[in-house]
Enzyme design. Structure first.
Site, PDB file in Angstrom:
ATOM      1  NE  ARG A  10      -1.691   1.817   3.596  1.00  0.00           N
ATOM      2  CZ  ARG A  10      -1.164   3.046   3.720  1.00  0.00           C
ATOM      3  NH1 ARG A  10      -1.440   3.965   2.831  1.00  0.00           N
ATOM      4  NH2 ARG A  10      -0.359   3.346   4.702  1.00  0.00           N
ATOM      5  CB  ALA A  15       5.454   6.074  -2.875  1.00  0.00           C
ATOM      6  CE1 TYR A  17      -1.914   4.150  -8.085  1.00  0.00           C
ATOM      7  CE2 TYR A  17      -2.462   3.963  -5.761  1.00  0.00           C
ATOM      8  CZ  TYR A  17      -2.432   3.418  -7.025  1.00  0.00           C
ATOM      9  OH  TYR A  17      -2.904   2.155  -7.247  1.00  0.00           O
ATOM     10  CD  GLU A  29      -2.825  23.006 -12.909  1.00  0.00           C
ATOM     11  OE1 GLU A  29      -2.924  24.255 -12.826  1.00  0.00           O
ATOM     12  OE2 GLU A  29      -3.736  22.287 -13.334  1.00  0.00           O
ATOM     13  NE  ARG A  33       5.402  24.628 -16.409  1.00  0.00           N
ATOM     14  CZ  ARG A  33       4.173  24.459 -16.895  1.00  0.00           C
ATOM     15  NH1 ARG A  33       3.517  23.334 -16.647  1.00  0.00           N
ATOM     16  NH2 ARG A  33       3.620  25.389 -17.639  1.00  0.00           N
ATOM     17  CD  GLU A  35       2.324  28.383  -6.707  1.00  0.00           C
ATOM     18  OE1 GLU A  35       1.448  29.256  -6.752  1.00  0.00           O
ATOM     19  OE2 GLU A  35       2.066  27.162  -6.599  1.00  0.00           O
ATOM     20  CG  LEU A  49      18.559  34.992   3.893  1.00  0.00           C
ATOM     21  CD1 LEU A  49      17.047  34.797   3.873  1.00  0.00           C
ATOM     22  CD2 LEU A  49      18.919  36.414   3.491  1.00  0.00           C
ATOM     23  CD  GLU A  70      -1.089  26.309  -7.564  1.00  0.00           C
ATOM     24  OE1 GLU A  70      -1.908  25.967  -8.451  1.00  0.00           O
ATOM     25  OE2 GLU A  70      -1.062  27.453  -7.081  1.00  0.00           O
ATOM     26  CD1 TRP A 113       9.561  33.200   3.939  1.00  0.00           C
ATOM     27  CD2 TRP A 113      11.573  33.823   3.200  1.00  0.00           C
ATOM     28  NE1 TRP A 113      10.169  32.090   3.418  1.00  0.00           N
ATOM     29  CE2 TRP A 113      11.385  32.448   2.955  1.00  0.00           C
ATOM     30  CE3 TRP A 113      12.738  34.448   2.807  1.00  0.00           C
ATOM     31  CZ2 TRP A 113      12.381  31.675   2.343  1.00  0.00           C
ATOM     32  CZ3 TRP A 113      13.720  33.681   2.181  1.00  0.00           C
ATOM     33  CH2 TRP A 113      13.544  32.304   1.957  1.00  0.00           C
TER      34      TRP A 113
END
Length: 119
Positions: A10, A15, A17, A29, A33, A35, A49, A70, A113
């Protein structure tokens, strides 16, 4: 009804899927891409930083949350589009709410941020 796979089978199937879903999002989408590129770039930037390890993890987690939202938004849009191309108030509402969820997740990135970098 035949029971589904259990145990390690399972997990392996799930994994597979998931990988198919990520591939479909990448191919279909543009927002996913874009994002994804921002996730990679901003994650890399976070290592240059002056932040603590915990702050860096929170910053990266906020970016990953955008990706998660998303993916859910894209799934909602795919289901709505599958139902039919004609305009329906509920279909439009579902798509708008999914889009709003992505917007809120992106706003969270700005807050996280900004809050970390300003403090």
């Amino acid at each position: 009804m035949k029971p589904g796979a259990t145990g390690i089978t399972r997990i392996i199937n799930a994994a597979g899927y998931s990988v198919q879903g990520l591939k479909a999002a990448w191919i279909n989408e543009a927002a996913f891409r874009q994002e994804s590129v921002l996730l990679v770039l901003m994650t890399a930037i976070s290592f240059f930083l002056p932040v603590t390890g915990v702050e860096r993890v929170i910053m990266i987690a906020s970016l990953l949350l955008v990706m998660i939202v998303e993916l859910i938004n894209s799934a909602i849009e795919a289901v709505v589009d599958r139902i039919g191309p004609e305009h329906h108030e509920l279909s439009g509402r579902a798509k708008d709410i999914g889009s709003a969820a992505v917007f809120v997740a992106m706003a969270l990135v700005v807050v996280v941020w900004g809050g970390i970098l300003i403090s």
